[in-house]
Design a protein around this motif. Sequence first.
Motif, PDB file in Angstrom:
ATOM      1  N   GLY A   9       0.884  -0.898  -0.072  1.00  0.00           N
ATOM      2  CA  GLY A   9      -0.118  -0.100  -0.410  1.00  0.00           C
ATOM      3  C   GLY A   9       1.131   0.878  -0.141  1.00  0.00           C
ATOM      4  N   PRO A  10       0.625   2.618  -0.009  1.00  0.00           N
ATOM      5  CA  PRO A  10       1.040   3.673  -0.217  1.00  0.00           C
ATOM      6  C   PRO A  10       1.569   3.811   1.231  1.00  0.00           C
ATOM      7  CG  PRO A  10      -1.618   3.938  -0.646  1.00  0.00           C
ATOM      8  CD  PRO A  10      -1.565   3.269  -0.352  1.00  0.00           C
ATOM      9  N   ALA A  11       2.477   4.824   1.180  1.00  0.00           N
ATOM     10  CA  ALA A  11       3.105   5.656   1.880  1.00  0.00           C
ATOM     11  C   ALA A  11       1.922   6.141   3.422  1.00  0.00           C
ATOM     12  CB  ALA A  11       4.083   7.076   2.159  1.00  0.00           C
ATOM     13  N   GLY A  12       2.197   6.163   4.408  1.00  0.00           N
ATOM     14  CA  GLY A  12       1.087   6.516   5.418  1.00  0.00           C
ATOM     15  C   GLY A  12      -0.264   6.040   5.505  1.00  0.00           C
ATOM     16  N   ALA A  13      -0.590   4.803   4.902  1.00  0.00           N
ATOM     17  CA  ALA A  13      -1.627   3.622   4.838  1.00  0.00           C
ATOM     18  C   ALA A  13      -2.328   3.144   6.751  1.00  0.00           C
ATOM     19  CB  ALA A  13      -1.870   3.014   4.192  1.00  0.00           C
ATOM     20  N   GLY A  14      -0.518   2.450   7.186  1.00  0.00           N
ATOM     21  CA  GLY A  14      -0.319   2.041   8.196  1.00  0.00           C
ATOM     22  C   GLY A  14      -0.169   1.007   8.249  1.00  0.00           C
ATOM     23  N   LYS A  15       0.994   0.551   6.977  1.00  0.00           N
ATOM     24  CA  LYS A  15       1.610  -0.824   6.842  1.00  0.00           C
ATOM     25  C   LYS A  15       2.330  -1.453   8.168  1.00  0.00           C
ATOM     26  CE  LYS A  15       3.296   0.494   2.734  1.00  0.00           C
ATOM     27  NZ  LYS A  15       2.597   1.546   3.192  1.00  0.00           N
ATOM     28  N   SER A  16       2.937  -0.340   8.271  1.00  0.00           N
ATOM     29  CA  SER A  16       4.198  -0.369   8.978  1.00  0.00           C
ATOM     30  C   SER A  16       3.341  -1.143  10.965  1.00  0.00           C
ATOM     31  CB  SER A  16       5.664  -0.232   9.282  1.00  0.00           C
ATOM     32  OG  SER A  16       5.476   0.998   8.743  1.00  0.00           O
ATOM     33  N   THR A  17       2.539   0.039  11.581  1.00  0.00           N
ATOM     34  CA  THR A  17       2.687   0.142  12.512  1.00  0.00           C
ATOM     35  C   THR A  17       1.146  -1.431  12.920  1.00  0.00           C
ATOM     36  OG1 THR A  17       2.546   2.353  12.457  1.00  0.00           O
ATOM     37  CG2 THR A  17       1.130   1.703  14.311  1.00  0.00           C
ATOM     38  N   LEU A  18       0.470  -1.276  11.616  1.00  0.00           N
ATOM     39  CA  LEU A  18      -0.124  -3.041  11.785  1.00  0.00           C
ATOM     40  C   LEU A  18       0.281  -3.754  11.125  1.00  0.00           C
ATOM     41  CD1 LEU A  18      -3.425  -0.757   9.578  1.00  0.00           C
ATOM     42  CD2 LEU A  18      -3.283  -0.992  12.207  1.00  0.00           C
ATOM     43  N   MET A  51       4.923  -9.696   5.647  1.00  0.00           N
ATOM     44  CA  MET A  51       6.228  -8.487   5.433  1.00  0.00           C
ATOM     45  C   MET A  51       5.514  -7.142   4.385  1.00  0.00           C
ATOM     46  SD  MET A  51       8.913  -9.962   2.517  1.00  0.00           S
ATOM     47  CE  MET A  51       9.916 -11.269   2.871  1.00  0.00           C
ATOM     48  N   ASP A  52       5.655  -6.040   4.794  1.00  0.00           N
ATOM     49  CA  ASP A  52       5.128  -5.233   4.492  1.00  0.00           C
ATOM     50  C   ASP A  52       6.253  -4.678   2.753  1.00  0.00           C
ATOM     51  OD1 ASP A  52       6.399  -2.905   5.171  1.00  0.00           O
ATOM     52  OD2 ASP A  52       5.174  -2.492   6.333  1.00  0.00           O
ATOM     53  N   GLY A  53       5.291  -3.679   2.072  1.00  0.00           N
ATOM     54  CA  GLY A  53       6.431  -3.033   1.042  1.00  0.00           C
ATOM     55  C   GLY A  53       4.952  -2.850   0.093  1.00  0.00           C
ATOM     56  N   ARG A  91       2.119  14.095  12.152  1.00  0.00           N
ATOM     57  CA  ARG A  91       1.938  13.697  13.351  1.00  0.00           C
ATOM     58  C   ARG A  91       3.034  13.332  14.182  1.00  0.00           C
ATOM     59  NH1 ARG A  91      -3.377  11.323  14.299  1.00  0.00           N
ATOM     60  NH2 ARG A  91      -2.220   9.396  14.788  1.00  0.00           N
ATOM     61  N   GLU A  92       3.716  12.452  13.044  1.00  0.00           N
ATOM     62  CA  GLU A  92       4.166  11.472  13.608  1.00  0.00           C
ATOM     63  C   GLU A  92       6.022  11.899  13.666  1.00  0.00           C
ATOM     64  OE1 GLU A  92       4.798   6.669  11.627  1.00  0.00           O
ATOM     65  OE2 GLU A  92       5.786   8.237  10.630  1.00  0.00           O
ATOM     66  N   LEU A  93       6.290  12.764  12.814  1.00  0.00           N
ATOM     67  CA  LEU A  93       6.953  13.913  12.511  1.00  0.00           C
ATOM     68  C   LEU A  93       7.224  14.766  14.063  1.00  0.00           C
ATOM     69  CD1 LEU A  93       7.588  14.329   8.554  1.00  0.00           C
ATOM     70  CD2 LEU A  93       9.343  12.709  10.161  1.00  0.00           C
ATOM     71  N   ARG A 144     -11.047   5.805   7.479  1.00  0.00           N
ATOM     72  CA  ARG A 144     -11.958   6.089   8.849  1.00  0.00           C
ATOM     73  C   ARG A 144     -11.744   5.431   9.880  1.00  0.00           C
ATOM     74  NH1 ARG A 144     -14.397   7.527   4.305  1.00  0.00           N
ATOM     75  NH2 ARG A 144     -14.785   9.809   3.860  1.00  0.00           N
ATOM     76  N   LEU A 145     -10.676   4.567   9.934  1.00  0.00           N
ATOM     77  CA  LEU A 145     -10.444   3.646  10.596  1.00  0.00           C
ATOM     78  C   LEU A 145      -9.328   4.153  11.579  1.00  0.00           C
ATOM     79  CD1 LEU A 145     -10.359   0.181   9.184  1.00  0.00           C
ATOM     80  CD2 LEU A 145     -12.624   1.652  10.437  1.00  0.00           C
ATOM     81  N   ASN A 146      -9.510   4.524  13.527  1.00  0.00           N
ATOM     82  CA  ASN A 146      -8.368   4.323  14.029  1.00  0.00           C
ATOM     83  C   ASN A 146      -7.612   2.943  13.721  1.00  0.00           C
ATOM     84  OD1 ASN A 146      -9.222   2.680  15.981  1.00  0.00           O
ATOM     85  ND2 ASN A 146     -10.303   4.298  16.901  1.00  0.00           N
ATOM     86  N   LEU A 147      -6.431   3.389  14.474  1.00  0.00           N
ATOM     87  CA  LEU A 147      -5.341   2.066  14.718  1.00  0.00           C
ATOM     88  C   LEU A 147      -5.861   0.721  15.160  1.00  0.00           C
ATOM     89  CD1 LEU A 147      -2.153   3.040  16.010  1.00  0.00           C
ATOM     90  CD2 LEU A 147      -2.328   2.530  13.489  1.00  0.00           C
ATOM     91  N   GLU A 148      -6.356   0.889  16.526  1.00  0.00           N
ATOM     92  CA  GLU A 148      -7.320  -0.237  16.823  1.00  0.00           C
ATOM     93  C   GLU A 148      -7.946  -1.003  15.955  1.00  0.00           C
ATOM     94  OE1 GLU A 148      -9.807  -0.742  20.668  1.00  0.00           O
ATOM     95  OE2 GLU A 148      -7.421   0.782  21.431  1.00  0.00           O
TER      96      GLU A 148
HETATM   97  O1  CDP Z   1       4.016   1.779   7.030  1.00  0.00           O
HETATM   98  P1  CDP Z   1       3.093   3.117   6.699  1.00  0.00           P
HETATM   99  O2  CDP Z   1       3.591   4.205   6.250  1.00  0.00           O
HETATM  100  O3  CDP Z   1       2.184   2.365   5.476  1.00  0.00           O
HETATM  101  O4  CDP Z   1       2.746   3.561   7.803  1.00  0.00           O
HETATM  102  P2  CDP Z   1       3.298   3.593   8.956  1.00  0.00           P
HETATM  103  O5  CDP Z   1       4.119   4.362   9.458  1.00  0.00           O
HETATM  104  O6  CDP Z   1       2.648   2.421  10.059  1.00  0.00           O
HETATM  105  O7  CDP Z   1       1.993   4.702   9.750  1.00  0.00           O
HETATM  106  C1  CDP Z   1       1.820   6.153   9.281  1.00  0.00           C
HETATM  107  C2  CDP Z   1       1.117   6.923  11.272  1.00  0.00           C
HETATM  108  O8  CDP Z   1      -0.522   6.553  10.822  1.00  0.00           O
HETATM  109  C3  CDP Z   1       1.800   6.030  12.037  1.00  0.00           C
HETATM  110  O9  CDP Z   1       2.386   7.318  13.116  1.00  0.00           O
HETATM  111  C4  CDP Z   1       0.253   5.213  12.718  1.00  0.00           C
HETATM  112  O10 CDP Z   1       0.392   5.429  13.933  1.00  0.00           O
HETATM  113  C5  CDP Z   1      -0.551   6.011  12.144  1.00  0.00           C
HETATM  114  N1  CDP Z   1      -2.191   5.385  11.841  1.00  0.00           N
HETATM  115  C6  CDP Z   1      -3.304   6.040  12.331  1.00  0.00           C
HETATM  116  O11 CDP Z   1      -3.155   7.414  13.613  1.00  0.00           O
HETATM  117  N2  CDP Z   1      -3.931   5.094  11.947  1.00  0.00           N
HETATM  118  C7  CDP Z   1      -4.206   4.238  11.518  1.00  0.00           C
HETATM  119  N3  CDP Z   1      -5.040   3.890  10.969  1.00  0.00           N
HETATM  120  C8  CDP Z   1      -2.935   3.898  10.823  1.00  0.00           C
HETATM  121  C9  CDP Z   1      -2.074   4.514  11.030  1.00  0.00           C
END
Ligand code: CDP
Length: 225
Positions: A10-19, A127-129, A159-161, A205-209
């Motif tokens: 998926g694209p940057a910031g979708a939440g791949k690495s965290t999830l 594995m994510d990428g 927010r992360e930066l 529209r989803l939070n992390l959980e």
């Molecule tokens: O790896 P990828 O670039 O896809 O994303 P990430 O680095 O895992 O997520 C980017 C930021 O978005 C992190 O700080 C996550 O905690 C946050 N995030 C979020 O707030 N809500 C989500 N549903 C998914 C990610």
Amino acid sequence: MKHISIAIDGPAGAGKSTLARQAAQRLGFLYVDTGAIYRTVALKALESSADPADPEQVVPLLDGLNVKMDHGPDGGQRMFLDGKDVSDAIRQHRVSGAASQVAAIPQVREFLLDFQRRQAREHDVLMDGRDIGTVVLPDADVKIFLTAAPEARAHRRARELELRGEKADYETILHDIIRRDEQDRNRPVAPLRQAEDAVLVDTTRLNLEESLEALLAAIKERTDR
Ligand code: CDP
Ligand code: CDP
């Protein structure tokens, strides 16, 4: 015994690495962040004053490139370049754009392919990428395409930066994310795209959980885990 592999693209910031990291911990799988590997090659280029977009300057750096990956007890992946821990340095904003540039060079992708596949041969992996379900592990047991609207992704990245103490202007980040998406989607080799057999998970529209639950549900539906 055959290992299970789960591909998340998926694209940057979708939440791949965290999830992916959290899901891997729950499942007892090894988490492999392939973007971090491209970022480490990009850092090498920047540190060598090479233009990350120029194959003639980047390809010679692959010869003797000393990149290592390690996993801590928390499932976190650490990257080492020439023996130095660069796990934090590769997260700088300037490295993101450079990673996307070196990632468009076919020799760089080819060089990293074996390294990535070996992880899946030796472990149960998540594995994510960008090209895991399409190129690296086309036979993965589960493929997920994780996405979100660019604005949501830019807000998250800003927010992360900020939390890391790096200056983060939302408009600049949004612009850079859109440009990087375009670059990743339109490159001739291994472009970012959803594999035909991938499940789409949209986290706008989803939070992390909630995102983690959606991801785990998609995995459970296709494996017995
Ligand atoms: O790896 P990828 O670039 O896809 O994303 P990430 O680095 O895992 O997520 C980017 C930021 O978005 C992190 O700080 C996550 O905690 C946050 N995030 C979020 O707030 N809500 C989500 N549903 C998914 C990610
Ligand atoms: O964390 P974020 O989503 O911002 O990026 P990343 O996953 O760390 O990846 C950085 C860059 O590496 C991406 O923009 C892609 O160009 C490239 N990449 C790739 O081409 N193929 C992969 N399997 C992983 C990353």
